[in-house]
Design a protein around this motif. Sequence first.
Motif, mmCIF file in Angstrom:
data_model
loop_
_atom_site.group_PDB
_atom_site.id
_atom_site.type_symbol
_atom_site.label_atom_id
_atom_site.label_comp_id
_atom_site.label_asym_id
_atom_site.label_seq_id
_atom_site.Cartn_x
_atom_site.Cartn_y
_atom_site.Cartn_z
ATOM 1 N N GLU A 60 -10.468 -34.720 -39.486
ATOM 2 C CA GLU A 60 -11.548 -33.800 -39.143
ATOM 3 C C GLU A 60 -12.705 -34.605 -38.563
ATOM 4 O OE1 GLU A 60 -13.242 -30.013 -41.291
ATOM 5 O OE2 GLU A 60 -14.234 -31.787 -42.119
ATOM 6 N N SER A 61 -13.228 -34.171 -37.455
ATOM 7 C CA SER A 61 -14.329 -34.884 -36.821
ATOM 8 C C SER A 61 -15.610 -34.723 -37.620
ATOM 9 C CB SER A 61 -14.547 -34.351 -35.404
ATOM 10 O OG SER A 61 -15.750 -34.856 -34.859
ATOM 11 N N PRO A 62 -16.412 -35.788 -37.742
ATOM 12 C CA PRO A 62 -17.713 -35.635 -38.399
ATOM 13 C C PRO A 62 -18.633 -34.676 -37.656
ATOM 14 C CG PRO A 62 -17.490 -37.815 -37.392
ATOM 15 C CD PRO A 62 -16.136 -37.175 -37.352
ATOM 16 N N VAL A 64 -17.717 -31.756 -36.775
ATOM 17 C CA VAL A 64 -17.430 -30.438 -37.341
ATOM 18 C C VAL A 64 -18.348 -30.153 -38.519
ATOM 19 C CG1 VAL A 64 -15.690 -29.048 -38.523
ATOM 20 C CG2 VAL A 64 -15.039 -30.455 -36.548
ATOM 21 N N GLN A 65 -18.584 -31.151 -39.356
ATOM 22 C CA GLN A 65 -19.439 -30.974 -40.521
ATOM 23 C C GLN A 65 -20.868 -30.640 -40.100
ATOM 24 O OE1 GLN A 65 -19.691 -34.442 -43.034
ATOM 25 N NE2 GLN A 65 -20.558 -33.312 -44.771
ATOM 26 N N ILE A 66 -21.367 -31.349 -39.108
ATOM 27 C CA ILE A 66 -22.725 -31.085 -38.635
ATOM 28 C C ILE A 66 -22.816 -29.719 -37.962
ATOM 29 C CG2 ILE A 66 -24.383 -31.787 -36.857
ATOM 30 C CD1 ILE A 66 -23.907 -34.663 -37.678
ATOM 31 N N ALA A 82 -20.916 -27.079 -38.477
ATOM 32 C CA ALA A 82 -20.786 -26.014 -39.480
ATOM 33 C C ALA A 82 -22.094 -25.815 -40.220
ATOM 34 C CB ALA A 82 -19.662 -26.353 -40.449
ATOM 35 N N LEU A 83 -22.766 -26.912 -40.596
ATOM 36 C CA LEU A 83 -24.041 -26.798 -41.296
ATOM 37 C C LEU A 83 -25.089 -26.167 -40.391
ATOM 38 C CD1 LEU A 83 -25.844 -27.337 -43.727
ATOM 39 C CD2 LEU A 83 -26.208 -29.675 -42.863
ATOM 40 N N SER A 113 -24.994 -22.463 -40.174
ATOM 41 C CA SER A 113 -25.445 -21.756 -41.385
ATOM 42 C C SER A 113 -26.956 -21.811 -41.565
ATOM 43 C CB SER A 113 -24.774 -22.378 -42.620
ATOM 44 O OG SER A 113 -25.280 -23.678 -42.885
ATOM 45 N N SER A 158 -23.046 -40.561 -38.783
ATOM 46 C CA SER A 158 -22.683 -39.293 -39.429
ATOM 47 C C SER A 158 -23.685 -38.930 -40.507
ATOM 48 C CB SER A 158 -21.278 -39.399 -40.036
ATOM 49 O OG SER A 158 -20.312 -39.578 -39.035
ATOM 50 N N LEU A 209 -26.649 -35.882 -40.345
ATOM 51 C CA LEU A 209 -26.827 -34.841 -41.361
ATOM 52 C C LEU A 209 -28.256 -34.832 -41.886
ATOM 53 C CD1 LEU A 209 -23.460 -35.152 -43.325
ATOM 54 C CD2 LEU A 209 -24.254 -33.139 -42.065
ATOM 55 N N ARG A 242 -30.838 -31.610 -41.634
ATOM 56 C CA ARG A 242 -31.464 -31.007 -42.821
ATOM 57 C C ARG A 242 -32.990 -31.065 -42.760
ATOM 58 N NH1 ARG A 242 -27.098 -33.997 -45.768
ATOM 59 N NH2 ARG A 242 -25.500 -32.436 -46.301
#
Length: 385
Positions: free
Chosen positions: A13-15, A17-19, A21-22, A25, A332, A336, A340
């Motif tokens: 999973e690519s990092p 994707v995490q950013i 997705a956050l 939201s 990464s 994040l 934030r």
Amino acid sequence: MPDIRRELTAVPESPLVQIAALAESMPGSIKLCYGESDLPTPAFIVEAAHQEALEGHTFYTHTAGYTELRRAIATKIHELHGIHYDDSEIMVTVGASMAIFAAIRACIGPGDNAVIVSPAYAIYANGVTMCGGESRFAPLARSGAGYCLDVDRVRAEIDGNTRMLILNSPSNPTGAVLTIDEQRALAQLASTHDLRILSDEVYERITYDIPIAPSFARVVEDKERLIVVNSFSKTYCMTGWRLGWAQSSANLIRTMTTGVEFMTSNATAPVQRAGIVALRDGEAWVAELRTHFAARRAQVVDELSRLEVVRVAAPAGSFFAFFTVDGVTDSSAFGLELLRETGVALAPGSAFGPGGEQALRLCFASTEGVIAESIRRLRGRLVHS
């Protein structure tokens, strides 16, 4: 239960994707992590697709696409690069992504490897993995705050199992553009070691110091040795329409077409018809788009360059600023934190493989106001990094 094929489970999973997705939201977040413009597809293309659908272009087409579209692509290639292709040497695909995978699938299998010039979009390495092959990376060399090709690094990664060189120019994420001399050096490597070149040229029209990025097709005469991939996504702001193409020898195109025939059948019919109109009538739009992106490039590079902790070079092509921040080693984690604390989503350089771990990618294919607000939010956090 039977095992799921490891070629797919091995894809990480690519990092990014995490950013992403956050960011999705978080109300009010600014998403500069995606590789697309926030400008809509121009009206003349939308209207063309609508009219073509009304006129009955809603059925299956040949897997390789409408002959008229393939001929229109060939005409545009000749117009831009002076290189001749006929419709048997071009296939229309569901975005450039499918063209890339079809090319890798035709040339790479278990026991083979591909040398990828990096940092690079993860689709190349993941495509090689899904075909059972191994990716070997040749990182770009740093040149001041920017990046440049190191042919010796590429040569060092080639061995007896190497089947393909994979390159992207203009580069996503670095914005570097290969010169014709660099292309000739790589073409000579491919000839010496009997390799094929996969050249992703989707950002070829988005350049700032030259009218167009040089195509590998200008220097590689043997079409059997070269697969060029391109797309309507970036040039015509058509990312969601999923329309791209591959150009190569008739033999390779026939093989690649067979490889996708039972996956998608064909690209969507009215979208293909709209592609013909984009190629025919889109030059004024492309000129306006390049002017818009050039202004945003200047805005971003000027603002980031004012920050002592930031190292950024003006990209020669694409619509990305790929920059580093003093003291940051884990892009990464830092990406994040930035999201934030500021609400601005940037792509971590680690998502693009070796050579990108310390960098962040900012997509400036947006409006002046959005870019200004993004920089305002980032400035305080970056200054105090």
